[in-house]
Design a protein around this motif. Structure first.
Motif: not given
Length: 374
Positions: A11-32
């Protein structure tokens, strides 16, 4: 389709952008994810929710597009993670059935902690994800995991290279930011090593930008060399092994005298690499170390960056055959007086730059090291 649960590091910005490409349309929700902790292997690349009784792995729930889901699955295949349907808990306590990915059993032995999440680890993971996902649609998913070893070496090198702050007193002051315009990156070959074809424009010394050009680079991980030196006897330890480079040049003797050397593993400091390689390639435990230099041995064609050391060692009884069978290494270690090695430079028998540079440095500094270490 079910939402996807990813552990906190993704969920950190750079790994998240690398994994999703441009990123999803909505921000992910925190969960456990109850019954799990965030596990990682020694390299930090294979990580995910590992089963831990009584633990709760922090992370994120997201609803990826089909293309984003394919990217996530491709990366998880590369690290050997297996899909799992589980029940996550949102921040408001509501449970939700999700798709997630368990790292290989026995691999994720280290519990990940946010306080260990250094800039280098985060950047290395992001670099590795970016390179792996360049192969999406080009490499069979069943074989993508075979690339991970070389990708890990290169990812660490890029993370360290981007953070490098070498002096610029004699140079022109040109830098990558703004003075290099990337146009396209092709990977015609990738395995343990990689060939990158960079289509780019760069700033010229007259201030103008160049025309589009192609520059190819043979890429690998950062490396460490270490020359064991016995201050009591004035001897050093060299290794000899077969090398493909001289063979490709049709050299009739493709065995080289070298320093102990090896590539830095992700999350491994250069000094730690030196100590590990001394054990693997020469059966030695080294003592104090001194850095000789940090340099590109052939920057016109290679990305390799070397940190060179000389190390204190007791060489009585040293020598013999060494190397890791898992890496098909066949290494002969030999102890020689420093003056004899210097004579081998003059004769041409020693013919590789890392050993040449370190020996010439040691010739200048041996009196000081002998006094300090002897």
């Amino acid at each position: 389709m079910r939402p996807v649960f990813l552990v906190e590091p993704f969920g950190y910005p750079r790994p998240f952008a690398a994994l999703l490409g441009t990123g999803p349309d909505m921000a992910p929700d925190p969960a456990t994810l109850p019954g799990h902790a965030i596990g990682a292997d020694a390299t930090g690349l294979r990580l995910g929710p590992a089963r831990r009784a009584g633990a709760e792995a922090p992370g994120w729930i997201l609803n990826p597009t089909e293309a984003e889901r394919a990217r996530i699955g491709f990366w998880m295949t590369a690290i050997g993670a297996k899909p799992l349907v589980a029940k996550a808990r949102r921040a408001d306590g509501v449970g939700e059935v999700v798709d997630t990915f368990l790292p290989p059993p026995g691999v994720a032995k280290l519990d990940w902690r946010s306080e260990d999440w250094t800039a280098e680890w985060c950047a290395t993971l992001a670099e590795a994800i970016e390179e792996i996902l360049r192969h999406l649609g080009l490499v069979d998913p069943d074989h993508v995991g075979e690339l991970l070893l070389g990708v890990g070496y290169r990812a660490l090198a890029r993370a360290r290279g981007a953070a490098d702050a070498t002096p610029s007193r004699l140079r022109s002051g040109l830098a990558a930011a703004g003075d290099v315009e990337p146009l396209r990156l092709d990977l015609p070959y990738a395995n343990y090593f990689c060939v990158e074809e960079h289509h780019l424009r760069h700033r010229r010394f007259d201030g103008a930008m160049s025309a589009p050009i192609l520059r190819a680079a043979f890429t690998s991980g950062d490396a460490v060399t270490v020359l064991p030196f016995d201050p009591r006897t004035g001897c050093i330890l060299l290794i000899e092994q077969f090398r493909a480079g001289p063979l490709a040049r049709r050299d009739p003797r493709p065995w080289c005298l070298e320093t102990v050397a090896g590539r830095c593993d992700p999350r491994e400091s250069p000094e730690a690499t030196a100590r590990r390689e001394a054990r693997e390639e020469a059966g030695l435990e080294i003592g104090r170390v001194e850095q000789v230099a940090r340099y590109y041995p052939s920057p016109g064609v290679m990305s390799e960056y070397i940190t060179a050391f000389v190390a204190e060692a007791d060489l009585s009884g040293a020598g013999g055959r060494h190397g890791l069978a898992s890496e098909d290494e066949d290494i002969r270690a030999l102890v020689v007086p420093l003056d004899e090695a210097l004579a081998a430079i003059a004769s041409g028998e020693i013919n590789n730059s890392p050993l040449l540079i370190t020996l010439l440095w040691l010739e200048k500094h041996r009196a000081r090291l002998s006094a300090a270490w002897g």
